[in-house]
Design an enzyme around this catalytic site. Sequence first.
Site, mmCIF file in Angstrom:
data_model
loop_
_atom_site.group_PDB
_atom_site.id
_atom_site.type_symbol
_atom_site.label_atom_id
_atom_site.label_comp_id
_atom_site.label_asym_id
_atom_site.label_seq_id
_atom_site.Cartn_x
_atom_site.Cartn_y
_atom_site.Cartn_z
ATOM 1 N N TYR A 125 -19.106 11.909 -10.915
ATOM 2 C CA TYR A 125 -19.189 13.145 -11.700
ATOM 3 C C TYR A 125 -17.976 13.360 -12.602
ATOM 4 C CZ TYR A 125 -22.865 14.299 -8.341
ATOM 5 O OH TYR A 125 -23.987 14.280 -7.578
ATOM 6 N N ARG A 140 0.790 -1.221 0.000
ATOM 7 C CA ARG A 140 0.000 0.000 0.000
ATOM 8 C C ARG A 140 0.832 1.287 0.000
ATOM 9 N NH1 ARG A 140 -5.165 -1.023 3.922
ATOM 10 N NH2 ARG A 140 -6.056 0.495 2.508
ATOM 11 N N HIS A 186 -7.655 -4.738 -6.504
ATOM 12 C CA HIS A 186 -7.334 -3.970 -5.289
ATOM 13 C C HIS A 186 -8.549 -3.925 -4.363
ATOM 14 C CE1 HIS A 186 -4.549 -1.250 -3.226
ATOM 15 N NE2 HIS A 186 -5.590 -0.506 -2.908
#
Length: 830
Positions: free
Chosen positions: A133, A44, A90
């Site tokens: 969006y 990570r 992931h």
Amino acid sequence: MFDMARRTTSPPPEDFEERIVDIDVSAEMRTSFLEYAYSVIYQRALPDARDGLKPVQRRILYSMNEMGLRPDRGHVKSSRVVGDVMGKLHPHGDSAIYDALVRMAQPFSMRLPLVDGHGNFGSPDDLPAAMRYTEARLSAAAMLMVQSIDEDTVDFKPNYDGQETEPTVLPSAFPNLLVNGSTGIAVGMATNMAPHNLGEVIAAARHLIKKPDATLEDLMRFVPGPDLPTGGLVIGLAGIRDAYETGRGTFRMRAKATVDNVTPRRKGLIVTELPYNVGPERVITKIKELVNAKKLSGIADLKDLTDRHKGLRLVIEIKNGFIPEAVLEELYRLTPMEETFGINNVALVDGQPRTLGLRELLRVYVDHRLDVVRRRSQFRRRKRQERLHLVDGLIVALLNIDEVIQVIRASDDSGAARARLMEIFELSEIQANYILDTPLRRLTRFDKLELDKEKETLTREIAELTAILSSEDRLNKVVSDELAEVAKTYGTPRRTVLLESSGVSRTAAVPLEVADDPCLVLMSSTGLLARTGDAAELAGDGERTVHDVLVSVVRSTVRGEIGVVTSQGRMIRVSVVDLPALPPSANPPSLAGGHPVAEYVALNPDEVVVGLGSLDPVSPGLALGTAQGVVKRVVPEYPANRDEFEVIGLRDGDTVIGAVELISEEHDLVFISSDAQMLRYPASNVRPQGRPAGGMAGIRLEPGARAIWFGSVDPARESRVITIAGSSTALPGTQVGGGKVSDYTEFPAKGRATGGVRAQRFLKGEDTLLLAWAGPAPAKAVSAVGKPVPLPEDLGRRDGSGVRLTHTVAAIGGALTGPGTEAAEEAPLF
């Protein structure tokens, strides 16, 4: 030491043998914590030193490439990308994936963005819009990261559920870790790497390829320091040198600001670049807090004029009287306009976290790129060899087409045909299968020519690839040439300026404010205001060469205040420090650098400025004269809490025509009327009055006459009286008129409120004075645009007639005397 037992809460069945497992808590915690730490470090938080990507970033780019989201395709919803990455590669939550996607699309975060975003992807101060969006696709630079990934250039491993595979590293055709930097917090370690210029990093990498034993000093000739996406200044290179050597170091980032005129009256700081990861809102908020807390002074206004076309633009308006450079140093010291960047080059090398210097980072990348190109060349050679093998078999079939067809027709099935072809023509099983699968339309004479040409091409390419694989020098050259092409295509000029040190002392050595030195405030005939040094600095040689004349001068200090007196009897406060300062070398002074008085005071219709006055309570006071012949000396008791106030109670229809700050009661007060009458008497004849008073009779005027000039004259100095006569029926400013210059001593002093004596005899066509003035010699006249107008040289009789002038006169003023005279020490001079 504590023991923990795992037990069932419900009673076990009779045939169930109870089992109790004793676990050491410290060992369990140690094991679990280490597993968690390893997971964070490797999966990570830390980037791989080869491609400079964290696992989530690598998975995003790989998935987008597999989805076909290339630069020549349309954008797709970011949520679609996030969903594909999370479902296949992931499984750590959509927010982490979207945050990584957003950062790779922000040009202010990455020096070379890897994602082409469409929509609101945020700013240094604001968060991006939700993933539903926004839209995204790979950028052209990202295609370099996944270039030739399908040519066995990198290893693949199973995904989290074993149903998919993912690359362990991307091919990375440019040094992404150095170019875009990285940041991450792991367990017990963190990384914080600064972005660099693509062209500089590639130049250093190519030099390392050419000279593997290159020193750090050699490489720093190509990479002198970071090149931040937001530009700005980097102050101090010692920390950068430490970071390049040891992997750890610090440097200071500063905003890029210039000093410029933001209004005609004030200077300001124009901020066009901020430190890395600092947004304008953060700077604005901090400045406002400091100003409100009175910890930062000198700032009058702050505007954010940032837009998409001009980019960042913060305008910090500086108060007059403060030195902009000193204020800028305070901003650097107190606000985020100066920040520190701590370099900590921690990255994964062979699966282990290591702290790397510049040379090690470049070495790891170069070795990775050499391995990628080597594996790519092996893959391409293998593919071409396999194709050449098929082409050879097809050529054999074409050369023996009749026998091949006969063998196929005589065979019972495809297996028998394949076996007989292999036996008769000495073909491999792959060649035989390919011949059997080839349509008959391919077995023409034209196809034979094409096959021969293809064989020649394949043979040449195989030889070239073999040469690359068999020679380290050839392999190095291929990698170096490809890097050079990347730099040529995607390289951009450096944005960040590197400075050894600031070169500017702190405010302890640089005064923040302008000193409160004595000065003179000047007003010209064209309405320009300015301030300059002491009266001695104004001394000239009596021959004024500048265009324009001074009509009012008052003594003050730089941080003091003066009053502007208007024709309606108002006095308006003006801060002297707001006025432009004339160069001290001006001799005589020029008001070309002055500012119009209308910029400092708001005038009513038909209201004009008639003079300047001091607001010092110990001054001798202000003397006023009106058009109806009223004179007044004002007691200098002005209200301290008001910006404007009346200094005379005017009668209906009356206006102030002159205002002058008295130097001594021995000076004369002078009236000149429109019917050419002049009256002078000592100022001591006028009793000072309070502001509301309406004054007293100053000159007795004949019916139809009015006073046109009022002022103060020192009778001990050589002075002149100038009058210009003309017709009252002509339009103002259209007639030249007849001018006369007289000696002031020819006019006898009389009592206050008398009629005065004649100053000029009118000729035919003249019935009024157009203009008049009295003051120290020599006198100068100017036109409406400030150009000089010659006056008669001979002194006429007191009641003589005038001489026709060459141009229309708009204003008259006196010349300053030489240094060291009493008048120069007793300014004002008019």
